[in-house]
Motif scaffolding. Structure first.
Motif, short mmCIF file in Angstrom:
data_model
loop_
_atom_site.label_atom_id
_atom_site.label_comp_id
_atom_site.label_asym_id
_atom_site.label_seq_id
_atom_site.Cartn_x
_atom_site.Cartn_y
_atom_site.Cartn_z
N LEU A 110 21.92 -8.06 5.45
CA LEU A 110 21.26 -6.88 5.61
C LEU A 110 19.77 -7.08 6.03
O LEU A 110 19.40 -8.03 5.90
CB LEU A 110 21.21 -5.99 4.48
N SER A 111 19.22 -5.87 6.76
CA SER A 111 17.79 -5.97 7.20
C SER A 111 17.18 -4.86 7.14
O SER A 111 18.02 -3.77 6.79
CB SER A 111 17.62 -6.50 8.65
N ALA A 112 15.82 -4.62 6.91
CA ALA A 112 14.99 -3.43 6.93
C ALA A 112 15.21 -2.57 8.25
O ALA A 112 15.48 -2.84 9.17
CB ALA A 112 13.66 -3.78 6.61
N THR A 113 15.12 -1.60 8.04
CA THR A 113 15.18 -0.28 8.99
C THR A 113 13.62 0.26 9.28
O THR A 113 12.87 0.03 8.45
CB THR A 113 15.91 0.65 8.79
N ASN A 114 13.52 0.89 10.30
CA ASN A 114 12.32 1.56 10.52
C ASN A 114 11.92 2.83 9.38
O ASN A 114 10.78 3.26 9.34
CB ASN A 114 12.29 2.29 11.70
N ASP A 115 12.95 3.10 8.85
CA ASP A 115 12.83 4.02 7.54
C ASP A 115 12.31 3.62 6.35
O ASP A 115 11.52 4.11 5.58
CB ASP A 115 14.16 4.69 7.04
N GLN A 116 12.04 2.13 6.28
CA GLN A 116 11.25 1.46 5.19
C GLN A 116 10.17 1.46 5.46
O GLN A 116 9.79 0.96 6.48
CB GLN A 116 12.19 0.41 4.82
N PRO A 117 9.31 1.60 4.44
CA PRO A 117 7.72 1.67 4.94
C PRO A 117 7.03 0.26 4.89
O PRO A 117 7.46 -0.62 4.41
CB PRO A 117 7.16 2.08 3.60
N LEU A 118 6.45 0.26 6.19
CA LEU A 118 5.65 -0.97 6.46
C LEU A 118 4.06 -0.34 6.32
O LEU A 118 3.87 0.31 7.18
CB LEU A 118 6.08 -1.69 7.72
N GLN A 119 3.38 -1.09 5.52
CA GLN A 119 1.87 -0.65 5.47
C GLN A 119 1.04 -1.28 6.50
O GLN A 119 1.46 -2.54 6.90
CB GLN A 119 1.45 -1.10 3.95
N SER A 120 -0.19 -0.86 6.98
CA SER A 120 -0.90 -1.38 7.86
C SER A 120 -1.35 -2.73 7.26
O SER A 120 -1.69 -3.76 7.86
CB SER A 120 -2.10 -0.54 8.09
N GLN A 121 -1.67 -2.88 5.75
CA GLN A 121 -2.03 -4.01 5.31
C GLN A 121 -1.11 -5.30 5.43
O GLN A 121 -1.29 -6.30 5.23
CB GLN A 121 -2.00 -3.82 4.01
N SER A 122 0.20 -5.11 5.81
CA SER A 122 1.09 -6.00 5.97
C SER A 122 0.82 -7.08 7.39
O SER A 122 1.29 -8.09 7.05
CB SER A 122 2.32 -5.51 6.40
N TYR A 123 0.03 -6.38 8.08
CA TYR A 123 -0.47 -7.27 9.08
C TYR A 123 -1.71 -7.84 9.03
O TYR A 123 -2.28 -8.42 10.13
CB TYR A 123 -0.40 -6.24 10.58
N LEU A 124 -2.31 -7.83 8.04
CA LEU A 124 -3.40 -8.71 7.71
C LEU A 124 -3.27 -10.05 7.44
O LEU A 124 -2.13 -10.59 6.68
CB LEU A 124 -4.32 -7.83 6.42
N ASP A 125 -4.47 -11.04 7.46
CA ASP A 125 -4.40 -12.22 6.89
C ASP A 125 -5.43 -12.02 5.77
O ASP A 125 -6.22 -11.22 5.59
CB ASP A 125 -5.06 -13.49 7.58
N ILE A 126 -5.11 -12.36 4.53
CA ILE A 126 -5.59 -12.30 3.21
C ILE A 126 -7.06 -12.60 3.32
O ILE A 126 -7.88 -11.87 2.64
CB ILE A 126 -4.96 -13.09 1.95
N ASP A 130 3.47 2.78 -3.18
CA ASP A 130 4.34 2.81 -1.99
C ASP A 130 4.34 1.30 -1.29
O ASP A 130 5.18 1.11 -0.73
CB ASP A 130 3.39 3.62 -0.85
N SER A 131 3.47 0.55 -1.59
CA SER A 131 3.24 -0.78 -1.04
C SER A 131 3.37 -2.05 -1.75
O SER A 131 3.84 -2.93 -1.55
CB SER A 131 1.94 -0.92 -0.11
N LYS A 132 3.02 -1.91 -3.19
CA LYS A 132 3.18 -3.00 -4.17
C LYS A 132 1.96 -3.87 -3.53
O LYS A 132 1.97 -4.93 -3.92
CB LYS A 132 4.25 -3.42 -4.40
N LEU A 133 1.11 -3.73 -2.69
CA LEU A 133 0.00 -4.72 -2.33
C LEU A 133 -1.14 -3.98 -2.74
O LEU A 133 -1.67 -2.97 -2.45
CB LEU A 133 -0.03 -4.65 -0.77
N LEU A 134 -2.18 -5.14 -3.26
CA LEU A 134 -3.55 -4.95 -3.77
C LEU A 134 -4.21 -4.13 -2.53
O LEU A 134 -5.02 -3.41 -2.84
CB LEU A 134 -4.33 -5.96 -4.40
N SER A 135 -4.11 -5.13 -1.63
CA SER A 135 -4.91 -4.42 -0.33
C SER A 135 -4.73 -2.68 0.08
O SER A 135 -5.52 -2.32 0.70
CB SER A 135 -4.12 -5.21 1.00
N ILE A 159 7.15 10.49 0.26
CA ILE A 159 7.72 11.23 -1.01
C ILE A 159 8.12 10.15 -1.86
O ILE A 159 8.48 9.05 -1.73
CB ILE A 159 8.93 11.93 -0.57
N SER A 160 7.52 10.48 -3.22
CA SER A 160 7.67 9.48 -4.56
C SER A 160 9.17 9.23 -4.57
O SER A 160 10.12 10.29 -4.53
CB SER A 160 6.96 9.69 -5.60
#
Length: 644
Positions: A64-80, A134-139, A210-211
């Motif tokens: 399986l792989s993710a679809t566009n319906d699963q959220p990708l946060q803008s923070q996903s494309y940062l370097d820490i 939504d993201s589980k990311l501190l960023s 939506i939660s």
């Protein structure tokens, strides 16, 4: 600033911290079709309903792989490292405020009281809490920059209200229409009212926000929502569910190994091991001849979080190891490799709480230490064991009896973990670790499970997040790290640019795997991609940081310039020839040779493939021409006592 990425043909990828969500109701991709998960069968498979045909099929999770319906946060494309210390501190402050509500339900009164205590608006606290969940990311808690920001809307109030009504009256119903059908319904209603319809992404974005609790309850899963989101007394922060707390520690293995060529002793390896406190399952490990370092920690954490199927295939072992996912807390001792700023920031980015063992209170590390003790006692039955003390070893010649190579021992170790330890009854649990893990994840007749953990979308992104990083300027000759110069055409547009805020030369983010410093990863600010950048001098062979530092130390002791790259390269060549001549006679030389072989394989949790068997790179071909193709390594291991 612009750059034609097509003019650069090197290895590159876009960082992505998205996740594949594996739970009832989520949408996943399988081959060319989209499915909605209707049932989770076990750790290996789910039942999915094809959104176009309505046909249900069993699907392997591994496919399986993710679809566009699963959220990708803008923070996903940062370097820490792009995140400033000031922003990190503010994000951590915000997290400390919402922390009590991250893993349990909260009443409006709870939220209002918390907001009042910290002198912020209730709506602000709700916004922070939603962004993090939504993201589980501190960023996600980093202050937004001025100007247009994510979350703002360019849609008219009338159109926003229309979309909201369709979601409420159509999508959030027990008939459970798909997101795509909801998009079409919005367009249909817009056309009836003579309104220009919004883009599909605008509707999808609002549905994704939506939660989960609201979505489950409205679409007929009230019981599941209550089971999942109703707080259980004592559940947190104690280790009362899988991945609530994992412990990590290092130890030298009580076993002398032999090299691959001469089958003669080369000494002990080190192991870094991670255990889930709730179930006692081993979540990951890292085995190496290198002393513990930030790389050891990065590899162990990445192995712990990522699925293990390809790892088992790499070692030709048929077994089950259904462990993956981000832990809530990582519990470690006070070693420098765990206290490194990069490791702390990496944990924070992924919502992992890093907790240190109180000094001089050994019971706080009891779980991992008991596990290590259990494994070491099993190792004491192997040929070549050094036992745990001189008294136990009395009369036993460990080196003479040694006969296992690293690859053979690693295969034995995985069998011990997956086939024996995980399936043996644990005295404190009253059942096997595997059974405890299974109940905790999938539940049983008396208690609900927490469900399968999300799977990281991009393996290499995860691994790079935990590897050492540095910030450097880019000059006309490239960039320099540890006196070595790196250059690639991808760096050309950034040569000698100044920082508008400081007026000084701008610094850029680089990451590296210390097992092979012949190349580094450059985070390109405009393309927001990582590019692999080689050493400017293509004659350099693959070399680890430990071998490189040994050569520099030798030059320094001889009174030579250890910062001169050409002198270091010549010294490296000479020392490797010396080792080649002596490796059959001395254990140290054989160990150095084997270390280099292991580094050249470049096997990692993100890439479980032996790259030493692939086609030679440009750097390898160049080094071969210069006589640097000797399969050896040097590393300063004498300072580490029992591994020398």
């Amino acid at each position: 600033m612009s750059f034609d990425e097509n003019s650069f043909m090197g290895e590159s990828f876009s960082p992505n911290r998205g996740k594949l969500i594996i739970e009832v109701g989520s949408f996943v991709a399988h081959e060319t079709s989209i499915y909605r998960i209707t049932q989770v069968l076990d750790f290996e498979s789910v039942v999915g309903c094809n959104v176009e045909t309505g046909r249900s099929l069993p699907l392997r999770i591994q496919e399986l792989s993710a679809t566009n319906d699963q959220p990708l946060q803008s923070q996903s494309y940062l370097d820490i490292e792009e995140i400033s210390d000031k922003d990190w501190k503010e994000a951590e402050r915000r997290y400390s405020i919402i922390h009590p509500f991250v893993d349990r339900a909260a009443t409006r009164q709870d939220i209002e009281d918390r907001a009042e205590d910290h002198k912020i608006a209730t709506s602000t606290l709700y916004r922070w809490l939603k962004a993090y969940k939504d993201s589980k990311l501190l960023s996600s808690l980093i202050p937004k920059k001025r100007g247009w920001t994510e979350g703002n809307t360019r849609l008219s109030k009338e159109l926003e209200q229309l979309i909201e009504n369709v979601i409420k009256d159509y999508y959030l119903k027990t008939q459970r229409p798909t997101i795509q059908k909801t998009v079409r319904e919005v367009k249909r209603v817009c056309l009836l009212r003579g309104i220009s319809p919004p883009g599909s992404s605008a509707v999808r974005e609002r549905i994704i926000k939506i939660s989960e609790k609201k979505k489950l309850r409205a679409r007929g899963f009230k019981e599941k929502a209550d089971n999942k989101f109703t707080p259980t007394p004592g559940k947190f922060p104690n280790a009362n569910y899988p991945l609530a707390v994992i412990q990590i520690d290092h130890t030298p293995v009580d076993l002398i190994l032999v090299d691959d060529v001469y089958r003669l002793p080369i000494g002990k390896p080190w192991i870094t091991l991670a255990i889930d406190v709730y179930s006692r399952m081993v979540t990951g490990y890292y085995l190496s001849f290198d002393p513990p370092s930030g790389t050891s920690v990065a590899m162990c954490v990445a192995h712990s979080i990522l699925p293990k199927e390809e790892w088992l295939t790499l070692h030709n072992i048929e077994a089950k190891w259904p462990v993956w996912g981000f832990p809530r807390t990582i519990h470690v001792d006070n070693g420098a490799d765990f206290r490194a700023g990069n490791f702390r920031d990496s944990c924070s980015m992924h919502g992992i709480h890093l907790e240190f063992r109180p000094v001089k209170v050994p019971r706080y590390g009891g779980h991992i230490e008991r596990l290590l003790g259990t494994f070491l006692s099993e190792i004491h039955d192997l040929p070549g064991t050094t036992f745990s003390s001189i008294k136990d070893r009395d009369g036993y010649d460990s080196e003479k009896e040694s006969m296992m190579s690293k690859s053979e021992f690693e295969e034995w170790l995985i069998i011990l973990i997956c086939k024996l330890y995980h399936n043996r009854k644990h005295s404190n649990l009253g059942m096997s670790p595997f059974k405890q893990w299974e109940i905790g994840i999938l539940g049983n007749a008396t208690q609900p499970g927490v469900g399968l953990a999300p799977v990281p979308t991009e393996r290499l992104s995860l691994q790079l997040d935990f590897l050492p990083s540095s910030k450097r300027t880019i000059q006309t000759f490239g960039t320099t790290i540890d006196t070595l110069t790196y250059y690639s055409e991808i760096m050309r547009p950034w040569i000698n640019l100044t920082d508008s805020e400081t007026g000084k030369n701008r610094k850029y983010i680089f990451r590296r795997d210390l097992r092979d410093i012949s190349s580094i990863w450059f985070f390109e600010p405009n393309l927001r991609e990582y590019f692999k950048v080689p050493l400017a001098n293509q004659a350099w062979p693959s070399v680890s940081i430990w071998e490189f530092n040994t050569v520099k130390e030798k030059l320094k002791n001889e009174g030579s310039d250890s910062s001169n790259e050409h002198l270091v390269l010549n010294a490296l060549t000479e020392m490797r020839h010396q080792v080649e001549e002596s490796k059959q006679r001395t254990k140290k030389a054989r160990r150095q040779s084997q270390r280099r072989k292991e580094h050249e394989k470049q096997i990692s949790p993100a890439s479980p493939i032996d790259k030493s068997k692939s086609q030679p790179t440009l750097a390898t071909e160049a080094s071969n021409k210069l006589g640097l193709d000797i399969d050896l390594d040097l590393g300063d291991v004498e300072g580490y006592g029992d591994i020398a």
